[in-house]
Design an enzyme around this catalytic site. Structure first.
Site, PDB file in Angstrom:
ATOM      1  N   GLY A 132       0.927  -1.382   0.026  1.00  0.00           N
ATOM      2  CA  GLY A 132       0.123  -0.120   0.062  1.00  0.00           C
ATOM      3  C   GLY A 132       0.928   1.185   0.162  1.00  0.00           C
ATOM      4  N   ARG A 150      12.888   6.940   4.803  1.00  0.00           N
ATOM      5  CA  ARG A 150      11.913   6.587   4.168  1.00  0.00           C
ATOM      6  C   ARG A 150      11.469   6.986   2.952  1.00  0.00           C
ATOM      7  NH1 ARG A 150       7.249   4.205   6.288  1.00  0.00           N
ATOM      8  NH2 ARG A 150       6.039   5.472   4.922  1.00  0.00           N
ATOM      9  N   CYS A 165      -1.035  10.331   5.200  1.00  0.00           N
ATOM     10  CA  CYS A 165       0.098  10.544   4.041  1.00  0.00           C
ATOM     11  C   CYS A 165      -0.502  11.860   3.177  1.00  0.00           C
ATOM     12  CB  CYS A 165      -0.199   9.536   3.399  1.00  0.00           C
ATOM     13  SG  CYS A 165       0.397   8.174   4.076  1.00  0.00           S
ATOM     14  N   GLY A 188      -1.885   2.325  11.620  1.00  0.00           N
ATOM     15  CA  GLY A 188      -1.547   3.615  12.286  1.00  0.00           C
ATOM     16  C   GLY A 188      -2.482   4.374  13.262  1.00  0.00           C
ATOM     17  N   GLU A 224       5.979  14.769   3.209  1.00  0.00           N
ATOM     18  CA  GLU A 224       5.031  13.651   2.795  1.00  0.00           C
ATOM     19  C   GLU A 224       4.002  13.127   3.931  1.00  0.00           C
ATOM     20  OE1 GLU A 224       6.562  10.765  -0.194  1.00  0.00           O
ATOM     21  OE2 GLU A 224       8.143  12.203  -0.774  1.00  0.00           O
ATOM     22  N   SER A 266      -3.787   7.494   6.715  1.00  0.00           N
ATOM     23  CA  SER A 266      -4.388   8.806   7.018  1.00  0.00           C
ATOM     24  C   SER A 266      -3.591  10.131   7.335  1.00  0.00           C
ATOM     25  CB  SER A 266      -5.206   8.439   8.257  1.00  0.00           C
ATOM     26  OG  SER A 266      -4.408   8.222   9.351  1.00  0.00           O
ATOM     27  N   TYR A 300      -0.901  12.283  16.506  1.00  0.00           N
ATOM     28  CA  TYR A 300      -0.610  11.523  15.482  1.00  0.00           C
ATOM     29  C   TYR A 300      -0.137  12.104  14.337  1.00  0.00           C
ATOM     30  CZ  TYR A 300      -1.176   7.630  12.283  1.00  0.00           C
ATOM     31  OH  TYR A 300      -1.023   6.591  11.309  1.00  0.00           O
ATOM     32  N   ASP A 339      -1.382  -2.175   4.400  1.00  0.00           N
ATOM     33  CA  ASP A 339      -0.678  -1.069   5.191  1.00  0.00           C
ATOM     34  C   ASP A 339      -1.309   0.293   4.726  1.00  0.00           C
ATOM     35  OD1 ASP A 339       0.774   0.782   6.758  1.00  0.00           O
ATOM     36  OD2 ASP A 339       2.463   0.345   5.611  1.00  0.00           O
ATOM     37  N   GLY A 340      -2.224   0.876   5.628  1.00  0.00           N
ATOM     38  CA  GLY A 340      -2.653   2.037   5.348  1.00  0.00           C
ATOM     39  C   GLY A 340      -4.047   2.493   4.956  1.00  0.00           C
TER      40      GLY A 340
END
Ligand code: XMP
Length: 477
Positions: A297, A403, A304, A362, A413, A302, A386, A339-340
């Site tokens: 992913g 990353r 990104c 997350g 990002e 949320s 967060y 993921d995501g």
């Protein structure tokens, strides 16, 4: 743009676009099993994994999630030493025999013993001489009212009851009870300390029947690594069972090179990612031999802003379908972790039906009591902070900068914000597992393999999207 490109565009479907169609069901909720696999070697009781982010997973989250049957992946936005420290804490949190024992020398002061016990949150320290032989044990009771300047040798118990590593759980319980002691050092035939059994760990073992453990009974631990940091991967390898590559775009020659070197040098299972396309999955699975899991992913998280900044990305549901297709074609059994963008148990069910074996979250876990950071009260409600690992806040620590690709190092990002406080991991997990089992019930599946075989997706229209959620009622404040 060429005509070919215009007419062969993929539809990048996301969770909100689809529903699972109900199917004939004979499964009772109590018969539904959501055990799953996170890597080729390790299984989970619950297919829930926490993101390696510094507002989501430090040792407290990793310990609690593993106790409940999921997996925490420790973040890497810290020094190598701090990451190892967190992983050690997870491994020590509960096990039948602790192998990493905090010890002390006989000529240390009572003050030092007290400080060590406070620092490592333990209530007793085996005492070793210079030859590393066990010569006593000092417990909290021995030093509670003792003069700070006394030596450990003055207050320790010298006739220590010990056992060897052949001792069974029941035998250990009997010895602890018979001698009314709380700690049982494990020694070899030369009197060298090999481990420690404590009542606390024995009691905890019964308390968490779903806990996921390694073959020494210690909680499973995941930790994030960079493909460009072999040292960190090697240092964590001693403690973490699963190392999780943590780059936004793994389908990259440099990442492949780095990952290959790491996989040649560690014994932990290595999950690689993130990837988002069929081609990336084919390349990863066919060019990297030792991949134990795929993290899938790009850009759905949320927090990104990758796809806003770059207009590149692969929404998690689309990515999962693509990677599952490639993996099936190659006959690969490497588990996929979506993921995501996962907001609730329904999204988890959809990801698992699409081919994932586990879901990384997350946002959901950031709101739990066990995530790092304090509760913040805003207008009568509680929240927790967060932020994305590519956000300005995360980039201050600088450890996770790689990353993201080189040119965008100065461009955020990710975004920063707050998520509603959700309570304890245990509450959140209960809700997620309940919702997931209910979804399997609707599909008519008894386990996650059956879910993959039986699930049929339907694409929602915009009107359907509106209708398939609570509507036309007024909710009181
Ligand atoms: P959720 O939706 O659960 O997603 O909040 C968590 C996942 O998002 C990824 N992540 C990021 N992606 N910029 C990104 O493009 C970021 O700053 C960022 N931080 C985390 C990561 O895969 C995580 O598991």
């Amino acid at each position: 743009m060429s005509f070919w490109k215009e007419t062969n565009m993929d539809t990048l479907i996301t969770f909100n676009d689809v529903l699972l169609l109900p199917g004939l069901s004979s499964a009772e909720p109590k018969d539904i099993n959501i055990n799953s696999r996170i890597t080729l070697r390790f299984s989970l009781v619950l297919p829930f994994v926490s993101s390696p982010m510094d507002t989501v997973t430090e040792e407290e989250m990793a310990i609690e999630l593993a106790r409940q049957g999921g997996l925490g992946v420790l973040h890497r936005n810290c020094t190598k030493e701090e990451a190892v420290h967190m992983a050690r804490k997870v491994k020590r949190a509960e096990s039948f025999i602790i192998s990493e024992v905090f010890t002390i020398r006989p000529d240390e002061t009572v003050k030092n013993a007290t400080e060590l016990m406070n620092q490592y949150n333990v209530h007793g320290l085996p005492v070793l001489n210079d030859d590393e032989n066990l010569i006593g044990i000092v417990t909290w009771r021995d030093i509670r009212f003792a003069d700070d300047n006394l030596k450990v040798t003055d207050v320790m118990t010298k006739d220590v009851i010990t056992a060897t590593d052949e001792v069974s759980l029941d035998e250990a319980k009997t010895i602890l009870h018979k001698h009314r002691i709380e700690k049982l050092p494990i020694v070899d035939s030369n009197g060298k300390l090999n481990g420690l059994i404590t009542i606390k760990d024995i009691l905890l073992k019964g308390k968490y029947p779903n806990a996921v453990r390694d073959n020494e009974g210690r909680l499973l631990c995941g930790a994030a690594i960079s493909p460009f940091d072999l040292d960190r991967a090697k240092a964590l390898d001693k403690y973490a069972d699963i190392l999780v590559m943590d780059v936004a775009h793994f389908h990259n020659e440099n990442c492949f090179r780095g990952a290959r070197e790491i996989m040649n040098n560690v014994s932990a299972d290595v999950i690689v990612g993130n990837i988002g396309t069929y081609e990336a999955a084919i390349d990863t699975l066919s060019r990297l031999e030792d991949v134990a899991g795929l993290r899938v992913g790009i850009g759905s998280g949320s927090i990104c802003s990758t796809s806003m900044v770059t207009r590149a990305g692969a929404p998690t549901l689309f990515a999962t379908l693509q990677v599952a297709k490639a993996s099936t074609e190659l006959g690969s059994k490497v588990p996929i972790c979506s993921d995501g963008g996962i907001k609730n148990s329904g999204d988890i069910a959809v990801a698992l039906a699409a081919g994932a074996s586990a879901c990384m979250m997350g946002n959901i876990f950031a709101g739990c009591r066990e995530s790092p950071g304090r509760l913040i009260a805003l207008e009568g409600k509680y929240y927790k902070q967060y932020y994305g690992m590519g956000s300005i806040a995360a980039r201050k620590a600088r450890f996770s900068l790689d990353r993201y690709s080189q040119p965008s190092k100065d461009i955020a990002e990710g975004v920063e914000g707050f998520v509603p406080y959700r309570g304890t991991i245990s509450d959140v997990i209960t809700e997620l597992a309940g919702g997931l089992k209910a979804a399997l019930g609707y599909v008519g599946a008894r386990d996650l393999d059956e879910l993959k075989q039986k699930a049929k997706f339907g694409i929602l229209t915009p009107a359907g999207m509106q209708e398939m959620q609570p509507h036309d009622i007024i909710t009181p404040k």
